[in-house]
Motif scaffolding. Structure first.
Motif, PDB file in Angstrom:
ATOM      1  N   ASN A  72       0.861  -1.184   0.000  1.00  0.00           N
ATOM      2  CA  ASN A  72       0.000   0.000   0.000  1.00  0.00           C
ATOM      3  C   ASN A  72       0.898   1.235   0.000  1.00  0.00           C
ATOM      4  O   ASN A  72       2.093   1.129  -0.254  1.00  0.00           O
ATOM      5  CB  ASN A  72      -0.949  -0.019   1.210  1.00  0.00           C
ATOM      6  N   GLU A  73       0.350   2.401   0.312  1.00  0.00           N
ATOM      7  CA  GLU A  73       1.131   3.631   0.235  1.00  0.00           C
ATOM      8  C   GLU A  73       2.229   3.713   1.291  1.00  0.00           C
ATOM      9  O   GLU A  73       3.172   4.490   1.145  1.00  0.00           O
ATOM     10  CB  GLU A  73       0.204   4.846   0.350  1.00  0.00           C
ATOM     11  N   GLU A  74       2.098   2.928   2.357  1.00  0.00           N
ATOM     12  CA  GLU A  74       3.153   2.903   3.379  1.00  0.00           C
ATOM     13  C   GLU A  74       4.146   1.782   3.127  1.00  0.00           C
ATOM     14  O   GLU A  74       5.360   1.995   3.142  1.00  0.00           O
ATOM     15  CB  GLU A  74       2.546   2.714   4.771  1.00  0.00           C
ATOM     16  N   PHE A  75       3.632   0.577   2.890  1.00  0.00           N
ATOM     17  CA  PHE A  75       4.473  -0.584   2.607  1.00  0.00           C
ATOM     18  C   PHE A  75       4.525  -0.761   1.092  1.00  0.00           C
ATOM     19  O   PHE A  75       3.687  -1.447   0.507  1.00  0.00           O
ATOM     20  CB  PHE A  75       3.903  -1.828   3.292  1.00  0.00           C
ATOM     21  N   VAL A  76       5.510  -0.138   0.471  1.00  0.00           N
ATOM     22  CA  VAL A  76       5.465   0.051  -0.978  1.00  0.00           C
ATOM     23  C   VAL A  76       6.111  -1.079  -1.768  1.00  0.00           C
ATOM     24  O   VAL A  76       5.928  -1.183  -2.980  1.00  0.00           O
ATOM     25  CB  VAL A  76       6.110   1.394  -1.380  1.00  0.00           C
ATOM     26  N   ALA A  77       6.876  -1.948  -1.093  1.00  0.00           N
ATOM     27  CA  ALA A  77       7.600  -3.001  -1.797  1.00  0.00           C
ATOM     28  C   ALA A  77       7.734  -4.228  -0.897  1.00  0.00           C
ATOM     29  O   ALA A  77       7.565  -4.156   0.323  1.00  0.00           O
ATOM     30  CB  ALA A  77       8.987  -2.510  -2.232  1.00  0.00           C
ATOM     31  N   ALA A  78       8.056  -5.354  -1.530  1.00  0.00           N
ATOM     32  CA  ALA A  78       8.251  -6.606  -0.786  1.00  0.00           C
ATOM     33  C   ALA A  78       9.169  -7.514  -1.588  1.00  0.00           C
ATOM     34  O   ALA A  78       9.287  -7.378  -2.808  1.00  0.00           O
ATOM     35  CB  ALA A  78       6.912  -7.297  -0.537  1.00  0.00           C
ATOM     36  N   PHE A  79       9.814  -8.459  -0.868  1.00  0.00           N
ATOM     37  CA  PHE A  79      10.585  -9.469  -1.583  1.00  0.00           C
ATOM     38  C   PHE A  79      10.363 -10.832  -0.944  1.00  0.00           C
ATOM     39  O   PHE A  79       9.913 -10.945   0.197  1.00  0.00           O
ATOM     40  CB  PHE A  79      12.071  -9.110  -1.659  1.00  0.00           C
ATOM     41  N   SER A  80      10.657 -11.861  -1.717  1.00  0.00           N
ATOM     42  CA  SER A  80      10.264 -13.224  -1.371  1.00  0.00           C
ATOM     43  C   SER A  80      11.319 -13.981  -0.576  1.00  0.00           C
ATOM     44  O   SER A  80      12.502 -13.655  -0.594  1.00  0.00           O
ATOM     45  CB  SER A  80       9.988 -14.023  -2.655  1.00  0.00           C
TER      46      SER A  80
END
Length: 279
Positions: A103-111
């Motif tokens: 979302n606008e706060e948590f903008v990225a992720a990795f596996s």
């Protein structure tokens, strides 16, 4: 969810059919397009990519940052997912789990990365150390808690909101390696967060020769020297010691005495390569 999956390809003919088929099998996703920038290869990578990707094109001068950025400019999805040709999703929820909390706060992720079964015990333990089964949020507030892992981020399998990617400048730079670390650092500097999501799982590991390992860590050393004023790498050596202790401890538990000897040589080669890169 409208997703653009970007996969740079080089001599990757043997991977593409199975990988891209698995990407298309992902559940709970409304739209998936696959973009494959293909560096000049000695196999039929471009032809295979043209068969199985939505967009495949030849890249003349590959760069870890710039090539990915140029592919992102062609994307139609709201989410940009970056993968490498040698990963394989573990299940059909890899992509959904990677994207679901963005979302606008948590903008990225990795596996989470799990070693392939055919690779050795050392590689499996290194993956276990670097990619544990514990979720992690990385941002300014968690810098002390996370230490070096606060900027640990891998675009072997990662996702970011497209709007935020371009706000942050994306990968619009020339870099010898570790473009993903620069992006992670830029996310944190902007006041946003990224997530390590262990429920999004891919198989990914390497069987490198000692020569290749030396070259890899020489490149990392060069990178960290180049960006030392912009990124805090002060915890790198401490994290390396933790990895070595974790690996030796678990090799002893498993009775892998020969592997401990080889791991000692491997660690020395990594250190020599890293120090050479720092010169």
């Amino acid at each position: 969810m409208r997703v653009s999956v970007i996969c740079p390809v080089y001599n990757g003919e043997i991977y593409l059919k199975n990988l891209f088929s698995k990407v298309r099998e992902q559940e709970n996703i409304d739209f998936i397009e696959i973009i494959a920038p293909v560096s000049k290869s000695s196999d039929s990578s471009l032809q295979e990519a043209e068969k199985y990707a939505d967009l495949a094109y030849e890249v003349i001068d590959f760069n870890h940052g710039k090539t990915r950025h140029e592919a992102a400019l062609k994307a139609n999805g709201d989410y940009l997912v970056f993968i490498t040709q040698d990963v394989m999703p573990v299940d059909n929820l890899w992509l959904y789990n990677l994207l679901k909390d963005l979302n606008e706060e948590f903008v990225a992720a990795f596996s989470r990365q799990i070693a392939y079964k055919e690779h050795g015990e050392i590689e499996k333990l290194i993956r276990d150390f670097n990619y544990p089964d514990i979720k992690r949020v990385c941002n300014k507030e968690n810098a002390k808690i996370n230490g070096r892992k606060n900027i640990f981020y891998s675009d072997a399998s990662s996702a970011i909101l497209k709007t935020e990617f371009f706000k942050l400048g994306g990968y619009d730079f020339i870099v010898p390696t570790n473009e993903d670390v620069i992006l992670a650092n830029n996310i944190i500097k902007s006041g946003k967060s990224f997530i390590y999501e262990p429920n999004s799982k891919v198989y990914h590991s390497h069987k490198l020769s000692l020569k290749d390992t030396y070259k890899r860590y020489e490149a990392i050393g060069k990178f960290e020297k180049l960006y030392s004023k912009e990124i805090d790498f002060s915890n790198t050596n401490g994290e390396g010691k933790k990895l070595a202790l974790f690996t030796v401890k678990n090799l002893l538990k498993k009775g892998k005495i020969f592997d401990i000897g080889y791991f000692g040589v491997d660690i020395l080669v990594r250190l020599l390569g890293y120090r050479k890169g720092e010169e």
